[in-house]
Design an enzyme around this catalytic site. Structure first.
Site, PDB file in Angstrom:
ATOM      1  N   GLY A  11      -8.539  97.201  -3.855  1.00 35.55           N
ATOM      2  CA  GLY A  11      -7.245  96.561  -4.151  1.00 35.55           C
ATOM      3  C   GLY A  11      -7.332  95.791  -5.464  1.00 35.55           C
ATOM      4  N   ARG A  75      -8.647 103.804  -3.964  1.00 38.24           N
ATOM      5  CA  ARG A  75      -9.604 103.863  -2.854  1.00 38.24           C
ATOM      6  C   ARG A  75      -9.950 105.342  -2.724  1.00 38.24           C
ATOM      7  NH1 ARG A  75      -5.986  99.517  -0.410  1.00 38.24           N
ATOM      8  NH2 ARG A  75      -7.193  97.634  -0.734  1.00 38.24           N
ATOM      9  N   ILE A 152      -8.438  89.569  -3.658  1.00 38.68           N
ATOM     10  CA  ILE A 152      -7.667  88.358  -3.339  1.00 38.68           C
ATOM     11  C   ILE A 152      -8.124  87.748  -2.016  1.00 38.68           C
ATOM     12  CG2 ILE A 152      -5.611  89.075  -4.623  1.00 38.68           C
ATOM     13  CD1 ILE A 152      -4.335  89.610  -1.771  1.00 38.68           C
ATOM     14  N   ASP A 153      -8.878  88.512  -1.203  1.00 35.34           N
ATOM     15  CA  ASP A 153      -9.161  88.068   0.166  1.00 35.34           C
ATOM     16  C   ASP A 153     -10.214  86.953   0.266  1.00 35.34           C
ATOM     17  OD1 ASP A 153      -7.384  90.056   0.887  1.00 35.34           O
ATOM     18  OD2 ASP A 153      -8.949  91.523   1.331  1.00 35.34           O
ATOM     19  N   ARG A 197      -6.675  90.604   4.902  1.00 35.26           N
ATOM     20  CA  ARG A 197      -7.348  91.595   5.753  1.00 35.26           C
ATOM     21  C   ARG A 197      -7.997  90.908   6.965  1.00 35.26           C
ATOM     22  NH1 ARG A 197      -8.367  96.967   4.033  1.00 35.26           N
ATOM     23  NH2 ARG A 197      -8.101  96.395   1.871  1.00 35.26           N
ATOM     24  N   ARG A 289      -0.300  89.670  -4.570  1.00 36.12           N
ATOM     25  CA  ARG A 289      -1.387  90.283  -5.339  1.00 36.12           C
ATOM     26  C   ARG A 289      -1.035  90.443  -6.806  1.00 36.12           C
ATOM     27  NH1 ARG A 289      -3.705  95.243  -2.044  1.00 36.12           N
ATOM     28  NH2 ARG A 289      -3.130  96.527  -3.792  1.00 36.12           N
TER      29      ARG A 289
END
Ligand code: F6P
Length: 368
Positions: A11, A75, A152-153, A197, A289
Protein backbone atom coordinates in the site's frame (compact mmCIF):
# COMPACT_ATOMS: atom_id res chain seq x y z
CA UNK A 1 30.51 1.85 -9.54
CA UNK A 2 27.43 0.39 -7.85
CA UNK A 3 24.02 0.27 -9.49
CA UNK A 4 21.26 0.60 -6.91
CA UNK A 5 17.58 0.05 -7.60
CA UNK A 6 14.78 1.47 -5.49
CA UNK A 7 11.19 0.32 -5.41
CA UNK A 8 8.02 1.01 -3.43
CA UNK A 9 5.78 -1.91 -2.66
CA UNK A 10 2.46 -2.74 -0.95
CA UNK A 11 0.00 0.00 0.00
CA UNK A 12 1.27 3.49 -0.80
CA UNK A 13 2.10 5.79 2.10
CA UNK A 14 2.83 9.52 2.30
CA UNK A 15 6.60 9.91 2.52
CA UNK A 16 7.41 7.15 0.03
CA UNK A 17 8.26 9.81 -2.57
CA UNK A 18 10.50 11.59 -0.07
CA UNK A 19 12.22 8.26 0.58
CA UNK A 20 12.80 7.59 -3.13
CA UNK A 21 14.06 11.16 -3.59
CA UNK A 22 16.59 10.77 -0.77
CA UNK A 23 17.75 7.39 -2.07
CA UNK A 24 18.19 8.71 -5.63
CA UNK A 25 20.10 11.82 -4.58
CA UNK A 26 22.18 10.15 -1.90
CA UNK A 27 23.15 7.34 -4.30
CA UNK A 28 24.15 9.85 -6.99
CA UNK A 29 26.16 11.77 -4.39
CA UNK A 30 28.04 8.58 -3.64
CA UNK A 31 28.86 8.04 -7.31
CA UNK A 32 26.36 5.28 -7.88
CA UNK A 33 23.87 4.88 -10.69
CA UNK A 34 20.35 4.56 -9.43
CA UNK A 35 17.28 3.00 -11.01
CA UNK A 36 13.61 3.15 -10.09
CA UNK A 37 11.67 -0.08 -10.41
CA UNK A 38 8.14 0.94 -11.34
CA UNK A 39 4.98 -0.79 -10.04
CA UNK A 40 6.68 -2.64 -7.17
CA UNK A 41 7.67 -6.29 -7.57
CA UNK A 42 5.60 -6.49 -10.78
CA UNK A 43 8.16 -4.15 -12.31
CA UNK A 44 10.97 -6.50 -11.35
CA UNK A 45 9.13 -9.54 -12.69
CA UNK A 46 8.23 -7.79 -15.98
CA UNK A 47 11.62 -6.09 -16.30
CA UNK A 48 12.91 -4.05 -19.23
CA UNK A 49 13.27 -0.30 -19.71
CA UNK A 50 9.55 0.28 -19.33
CA UNK A 51 9.73 -0.80 -15.69
CA UNK A 52 13.36 -0.27 -14.68
CA UNK A 53 14.39 3.32 -15.38
CA UNK A 54 17.55 5.17 -14.50
CA UNK A 55 16.92 8.19 -12.28
CA UNK A 56 18.79 11.47 -12.42
CA UNK A 57 19.02 14.20 -9.80
CA UNK A 58 16.29 16.34 -11.41
CA UNK A 59 13.88 13.43 -11.81
CA UNK A 60 12.88 13.64 -8.15
CA UNK A 61 12.59 17.41 -7.97
CA UNK A 62 9.49 18.42 -5.98
CA UNK A 63 8.90 14.92 -4.61
CA UNK A 64 9.63 15.70 -0.95
CA UNK A 65 6.09 16.51 0.16
CA UNK A 66 4.07 14.55 -2.41
CA UNK A 67 1.66 11.86 -1.23
CA UNK A 68 1.39 8.41 -2.79
CA UNK A 69 4.31 7.00 -4.74
CA UNK A 70 5.26 8.41 -8.14
CA UNK A 71 7.03 5.21 -9.19
CA UNK A 72 3.90 3.16 -8.59
CA UNK A 73 3.31 0.22 -6.33
CA UNK A 74 1.50 -3.09 -6.57
CA UNK A 75 0.73 -6.21 -4.64
CA UNK A 76 2.35 -8.81 -6.89
CA UNK A 77 1.25 -12.46 -6.93
CA UNK A 78 3.98 -13.61 -9.34
CA UNK A 79 6.77 -12.56 -7.00
CA UNK A 80 5.35 -14.93 -4.37
CA UNK A 81 6.22 -17.81 -6.71
CA UNK A 82 9.75 -18.99 -7.25
CA UNK A 83 9.48 -18.67 -11.05
CA UNK A 84 8.52 -15.01 -10.57
CA UNK A 85 11.57 -14.39 -8.40
CA UNK A 86 13.76 -16.17 -10.97
CA UNK A 87 12.47 -13.80 -13.66
CA UNK A 88 13.06 -10.85 -11.36
CA UNK A 89 16.63 -12.03 -10.75
CA UNK A 90 17.32 -12.22 -14.48
CA UNK A 91 15.75 -8.83 -15.16
CA UNK A 92 17.83 -7.21 -12.45
CA UNK A 93 21.03 -8.68 -13.83
CA UNK A 94 20.10 -7.58 -17.36
CA UNK A 95 19.59 -4.04 -16.04
CA UNK A 96 22.99 -4.26 -14.33
CA UNK A 97 21.58 -3.85 -10.80
CA UNK A 98 23.55 -5.16 -7.85
CA UNK A 99 21.68 -3.70 -4.87
CA UNK A 100 18.02 -3.17 -4.09
CA UNK A 101 16.24 -0.90 -1.62
CA UNK A 102 12.59 -1.69 -0.97
CA UNK A 103 10.25 0.74 0.75
CA UNK A 104 7.15 -1.11 1.90
CA UNK A 105 5.26 -2.82 4.69
CA UNK A 106 5.96 -6.14 6.40
CA UNK A 107 4.71 -8.27 3.48
CA UNK A 108 6.92 -6.42 0.99
CA UNK A 109 9.96 -6.64 3.25
CA UNK A 110 9.37 -10.34 3.87
CA UNK A 111 9.50 -10.74 0.07
CA UNK A 112 12.74 -8.77 -0.06
CA UNK A 113 14.30 -10.94 2.63
CA UNK A 114 13.30 -14.14 0.87
CA UNK A 115 14.66 -12.82 -2.44
CA UNK A 116 18.04 -12.12 -0.91
CA UNK A 117 18.16 -15.54 0.81
CA UNK A 118 17.29 -17.28 -2.46
CA UNK A 119 19.52 -15.15 -4.68
CA UNK A 120 22.53 -17.56 -4.74
CA UNK A 121 20.25 -20.42 -5.90
CA UNK A 122 18.43 -18.26 -8.42
CA UNK A 123 21.58 -16.96 -10.05
CA UNK A 124 23.14 -20.43 -10.05
CA UNK A 125 20.07 -21.74 -11.88
CA UNK A 126 20.46 -19.01 -14.52
CA UNK A 127 24.09 -20.05 -14.97
CA UNK A 128 23.21 -23.76 -15.20
CA UNK A 129 20.60 -22.98 -17.83
CA UNK A 130 23.23 -20.90 -19.63
CA UNK A 131 21.04 -17.83 -19.46
CA UNK A 132 23.98 -15.88 -18.06
CA UNK A 133 27.72 -16.25 -18.53
CA UNK A 134 30.31 -17.27 -15.91
CA UNK A 135 31.53 -13.65 -15.80
CA UNK A 136 28.05 -12.30 -15.17
CA UNK A 137 27.56 -14.95 -12.50
CA UNK A 138 30.66 -13.79 -10.64
CA UNK A 139 29.78 -10.11 -10.99
CA UNK A 140 26.27 -10.52 -9.58
CA UNK A 141 26.80 -13.43 -7.19
CA UNK A 142 25.78 -11.37 -4.16
CA UNK A 143 22.81 -9.10 -3.86
CA UNK A 144 22.60 -6.43 -1.21
CA UNK A 145 19.12 -5.57 -0.07
CA UNK A 146 17.86 -3.02 2.40
CA UNK A 147 14.32 -2.27 3.60
CA UNK A 148 12.80 1.02 4.64
CA UNK A 149 9.38 0.71 6.22
CA UNK A 150 6.63 2.54 4.38
CA UNK A 151 3.12 1.88 5.67
CA UNK A 152 0.38 3.97 7.23
CA UNK A 153 -0.40 1.11 9.65
CA UNK A 154 2.70 1.43 11.86
CA UNK A 155 2.59 -2.32 12.28
CA UNK A 156 6.24 -3.26 11.80
CA UNK A 157 8.28 -4.47 14.74
CA UNK A 158 11.72 -3.02 15.48
CA UNK A 159 10.83 0.51 14.52
CA UNK A 160 8.88 3.10 16.48
CA UNK A 161 7.34 4.65 13.37
CA UNK A 162 6.79 3.64 9.77
CA UNK A 163 6.94 6.17 6.94
CA UNK A 164 3.41 7.48 6.38
CA UNK A 165 1.85 6.63 9.74
CA UNK A 166 2.01 10.17 11.13
CA UNK A 167 0.63 11.68 7.91
CA UNK A 168 -2.28 9.28 8.04
CA UNK A 169 -2.83 10.00 11.73
CA UNK A 170 -2.89 13.72 10.96
CA UNK A 171 -5.48 13.17 8.21
CA UNK A 172 -7.66 11.09 10.54
CA UNK A 173 -7.49 13.75 13.26
CA UNK A 174 -8.48 16.48 10.78
CA UNK A 175 -11.40 14.37 9.57
CA UNK A 176 -12.56 13.78 13.14
CA UNK A 177 -12.24 17.52 13.85
CA UNK A 178 -14.62 18.16 10.94
CA UNK A 179 -17.02 15.49 12.17
CA UNK A 180 -16.85 16.98 15.68
CA UNK A 181 -18.37 20.23 14.43
CA UNK A 182 -21.41 18.62 12.87
CA UNK A 183 -21.79 16.07 15.69
CA UNK A 184 -21.76 18.88 18.24
CA UNK A 185 -24.36 20.86 16.30
CA UNK A 186 -26.87 17.99 16.23
CA UNK A 187 -25.86 16.37 19.53
CA UNK A 188 -25.12 13.24 17.51
CA UNK A 189 -22.91 10.22 17.97
CA UNK A 190 -20.48 9.20 15.23
CA UNK A 191 -18.85 5.82 14.88
CA UNK A 192 -15.73 6.27 12.79
CA UNK A 193 -13.86 3.42 11.13
CA UNK A 194 -10.14 3.93 10.58
CA UNK A 195 -7.57 1.85 8.72
CA UNK A 196 -4.65 -0.07 10.19
CA UNK A 197 -5.31 -3.62 9.02
CA UNK A 198 -4.55 -5.83 12.11
CA UNK A 199 -2.90 -3.03 14.04
CA UNK A 200 -4.67 -0.55 16.32
CA UNK A 201 -2.00 2.16 16.35
CA UNK A 202 -3.84 4.61 14.07
CA UNK A 203 -7.14 4.15 15.91
CA UNK A 204 -5.63 4.46 19.38
CA UNK A 205 -3.49 7.49 18.60
CA UNK A 206 -6.37 9.21 16.78
CA UNK A 207 -8.70 8.53 19.71
CA UNK A 208 -6.24 10.07 22.15
CA UNK A 209 -5.50 13.04 19.89
CA UNK A 210 -9.18 13.86 19.33
CA UNK A 211 -10.41 13.00 22.86
CA UNK A 212 -12.79 10.39 21.48
CA UNK A 213 -15.22 8.85 23.93
CA UNK A 214 -14.29 5.26 23.16
CA UNK A 215 -11.99 3.23 20.93
CA UNK A 216 -11.88 -0.35 19.66
CA UNK A 217 -8.53 -1.87 18.69
CA UNK A 218 -7.55 -5.42 17.66
CA UNK A 219 -5.03 -5.64 20.50
CA UNK A 220 -7.73 -5.48 23.18
CA UNK A 221 -10.61 -7.76 22.32
CA UNK A 222 -13.56 -7.87 24.74
CA UNK A 223 -16.86 -9.67 24.80
CA UNK A 224 -19.91 -7.90 23.40
CA UNK A 225 -21.49 -7.59 26.86
CA UNK A 226 -18.33 -6.20 28.33
CA UNK A 227 -17.70 -3.55 25.66
CA UNK A 228 -21.36 -2.58 25.42
CA UNK A 229 -21.58 -1.89 29.16
CA UNK A 230 -18.22 -0.19 29.33
CA UNK A 231 -18.82 2.03 26.29
CA UNK A 232 -22.34 3.03 27.38
CA UNK A 233 -21.08 3.85 30.85
CA UNK A 234 -18.31 6.08 29.47
CA UNK A 235 -20.57 7.80 26.94
CA UNK A 236 -23.36 8.39 29.51
CA UNK A 237 -20.87 9.86 31.94
CA UNK A 238 -19.50 12.24 29.29
CA UNK A 239 -23.01 13.26 28.24
CA UNK A 240 -24.03 13.84 31.87
CA UNK A 241 -21.21 16.36 32.11
CA UNK A 242 -22.75 18.31 29.26
CA UNK A 243 -20.88 16.88 26.27
CA UNK A 244 -23.08 17.34 23.18
CA UNK A 245 -21.32 14.87 20.90
CA UNK A 246 -20.01 11.34 21.01
CA UNK A 247 -17.12 10.00 18.98
CA UNK A 248 -16.29 6.30 18.91
CA UNK A 249 -13.27 5.22 16.89
CA UNK A 250 -13.22 1.67 15.53
CA UNK A 251 -10.05 0.17 14.07
CA UNK A 252 -10.91 -1.80 10.93
CA UNK A 253 -9.27 -4.87 12.49
CA UNK A 254 -11.10 -4.61 15.85
CA UNK A 255 -12.27 -7.95 17.18
CA UNK A 256 -14.29 -9.20 20.11
CA UNK A 257 -12.99 -11.90 22.44
CA UNK A 258 -14.42 -14.71 20.31
CA UNK A 259 -12.38 -13.19 17.47
CA UNK A 260 -15.36 -12.08 15.41
CA UNK A 261 -14.99 -8.57 13.95
CA UNK A 262 -16.50 -5.63 15.80
CA UNK A 263 -18.17 -3.58 13.09
CA UNK A 264 -19.27 0.05 13.18
CA UNK A 265 -22.84 -1.12 12.66
CA UNK A 266 -22.61 -3.30 15.83
CA UNK A 267 -21.41 -0.27 17.78
CA UNK A 268 -24.05 2.02 16.27
CA UNK A 269 -26.81 -0.43 17.23
CA UNK A 270 -25.73 -0.38 20.88
CA UNK A 271 -25.55 3.44 20.96
CA UNK A 272 -29.02 3.68 19.42
CA UNK A 273 -30.74 0.86 21.33
CA UNK A 274 -29.26 1.47 24.76
CA UNK A 275 -28.64 5.22 24.82
CA UNK A 276 -31.11 6.43 22.20
CA UNK A 277 -28.43 8.48 20.47
CA UNK A 278 -28.91 9.77 16.94
CA UNK A 279 -25.93 7.94 15.44
CA UNK A 280 -24.11 8.00 12.11
CA UNK A 281 -21.31 5.79 10.79
CA UNK A 282 -18.40 7.28 8.84
CA UNK A 283 -15.80 5.11 7.17
CA UNK A 284 -12.83 7.33 6.44
CA UNK A 285 -11.41 5.00 3.77
CA UNK A 286 -8.55 5.89 1.46
CA UNK A 287 -8.51 9.62 2.25
CA UNK A 288 -6.43 8.44 5.21
CA UNK A 289 -3.70 7.31 2.84
CA UNK A 290 -3.61 10.21 0.40
CA UNK A 291 -2.43 13.79 0.57
CA UNK A 292 0.99 15.29 1.29
CA UNK A 293 3.38 13.93 3.87
CA UNK A 294 3.55 15.73 7.21
CA UNK A 295 6.92 17.20 8.26
CA UNK A 296 7.80 14.18 10.41
CA UNK A 297 7.35 11.76 7.49
CA UNK A 298 9.40 13.97 5.15
CA UNK A 299 12.20 14.04 7.67
CA UNK A 300 11.96 10.33 8.56
CA UNK A 301 11.86 9.25 4.92
CA UNK A 302 14.81 11.47 4.01
CA UNK A 303 17.09 10.35 6.83
CA UNK A 304 16.14 6.73 6.27
CA UNK A 305 16.78 7.02 2.53
CA UNK A 306 20.32 8.23 3.19
CA UNK A 307 20.85 5.48 5.78
CA UNK A 308 19.55 2.85 3.33
CA UNK A 309 22.07 3.83 0.66
CA UNK A 310 24.89 3.66 3.24
CA UNK A 311 23.64 0.26 4.34
CA UNK A 312 23.66 -1.31 0.86
CA UNK A 313 27.08 0.18 0.12
CA UNK A 314 28.51 -1.23 3.34
CA UNK A 315 26.79 -4.63 2.98
CA UNK A 316 28.92 -7.73 2.49
CA UNK A 317 27.86 -11.27 1.54
CA UNK A 318 28.08 -12.18 5.23
CA UNK A 319 26.09 -9.32 6.69
CA UNK A 320 22.37 -9.95 7.07
CA UNK A 321 20.04 -7.65 5.14
CA UNK A 322 19.25 -4.53 7.14
CA UNK A 323 16.02 -2.69 7.73
CA UNK A 324 16.20 1.00 8.54
CA UNK A 325 14.01 2.03 11.44
CA UNK A 326 13.75 4.70 14.10
CA UNK A 327 14.06 3.94 17.80
CA UNK A 328 14.05 6.51 20.56
CA UNK A 329 14.51 9.28 17.99
CA UNK A 330 17.55 7.73 16.38
CA UNK A 331 17.73 6.26 12.91
CA UNK A 332 18.75 2.63 13.42
CA UNK A 333 19.80 -0.33 11.32
CA UNK A 334 18.08 -3.58 12.33
CA UNK A 335 18.29 -7.10 10.95
CA UNK A 336 15.46 -7.34 8.43
CA UNK A 337 14.95 -11.01 9.17
CA UNK A 338 14.52 -10.33 12.92
CA UNK A 339 12.07 -7.48 12.37
CA UNK A 340 9.98 -9.63 10.04
CA UNK A 341 10.12 -12.58 12.48
CA UNK A 342 9.05 -10.43 15.43
CA UNK A 343 6.22 -8.84 13.44
CA UNK A 344 4.94 -12.30 12.51
CA UNK A 345 5.26 -13.58 16.11
CA UNK A 346 3.16 -10.68 17.39
CA UNK A 347 0.52 -11.38 14.71
CA UNK A 348 0.57 -15.10 15.61
CA UNK A 349 0.18 -14.39 19.35
CA UNK A 350 -2.85 -12.18 18.59
CA UNK A 351 -4.27 -14.92 16.37
CA UNK A 352 -3.77 -17.43 19.22
CA UNK A 353 -5.54 -15.01 21.61
CA UNK A 354 -2.33 -14.83 23.68
CA UNK A 355 -2.53 -11.08 24.17
CA UNK A 356 -0.08 -10.93 27.05
CA UNK A 357 2.52 -12.60 24.86
CA UNK A 358 1.72 -10.21 22.00
CA UNK A 359 2.22 -7.20 24.25
CA UNK A 360 5.42 -8.51 25.81
CA UNK A 361 6.81 -9.34 22.34
CA UNK A 362 5.95 -5.85 21.16
CA UNK A 363 7.58 -4.33 24.25
CA UNK A 364 10.68 -6.52 23.95
CA UNK A 365 11.89 -4.68 20.86
CA UNK A 366 12.28 -1.48 22.83
CA UNK A 367 14.33 -3.03 25.61
CA UNK A 368 17.11 -4.82 23.82
O1 F6P B 1 -1.69 -1.41 4.68
C1 F6P B 1 -2.22 -0.17 4.38
C2 F6P B 1 -3.73 -0.25 4.25
O2 F6P B 1 -4.23 1.04 3.95
C3 F6P B 1 -4.48 -0.84 5.43
O3 F6P B 1 -4.63 0.06 6.48
C4 F6P B 1 -5.76 -1.28 4.80
O4 F6P B 1 -6.32 -2.36 5.50
C5 F6P B 1 -5.33 -1.72 3.42
O5 F6P B 1 -4.07 -1.11 3.17
C6 F6P B 1 -6.29 -1.38 2.33
O6 F6P B 1 -5.84 -1.97 1.17
P1 F6P B 1 -6.35 -1.58 -0.28
O7 F6P B 1 -5.82 -0.22 -0.61
O8 F6P B 1 -5.80 -2.64 -1.15
O9 F6P B 1 -7.85 -1.55 -0.21
Amino acid sequence: QRNIAVMTSGGDAPGMNANVRAIVRSAINKNCRVFAVHEGYSGLVNGGPEYIKEMKWVDVRGWLNMGGTNIGTARCKEFRERWGRLKACKNMIEAGIDALIVCGGDGSLTGADLFRAEWPDLIKELLDKKEITEDTYHTYKHLNICGTVGSIDNDMSSTDATIGAFSSLDRICHAIDYIDATANSHQRAFVIEVMGRHCGWLALMAAIATSADYVFIPEKPTSVDEWSDHMCEAVSQHRSRGKRKTIVVVAEGAISSNLTPITCEDVKKVLVDRLGLDTRVTTLGHVQRGGPAVAFDRFLATLQGVAAVDAVLEGTPDTPSPMIGIAENKIVRRKLVDAVKLTKSVAKAIEDKDFEKAISLRDSEFHE
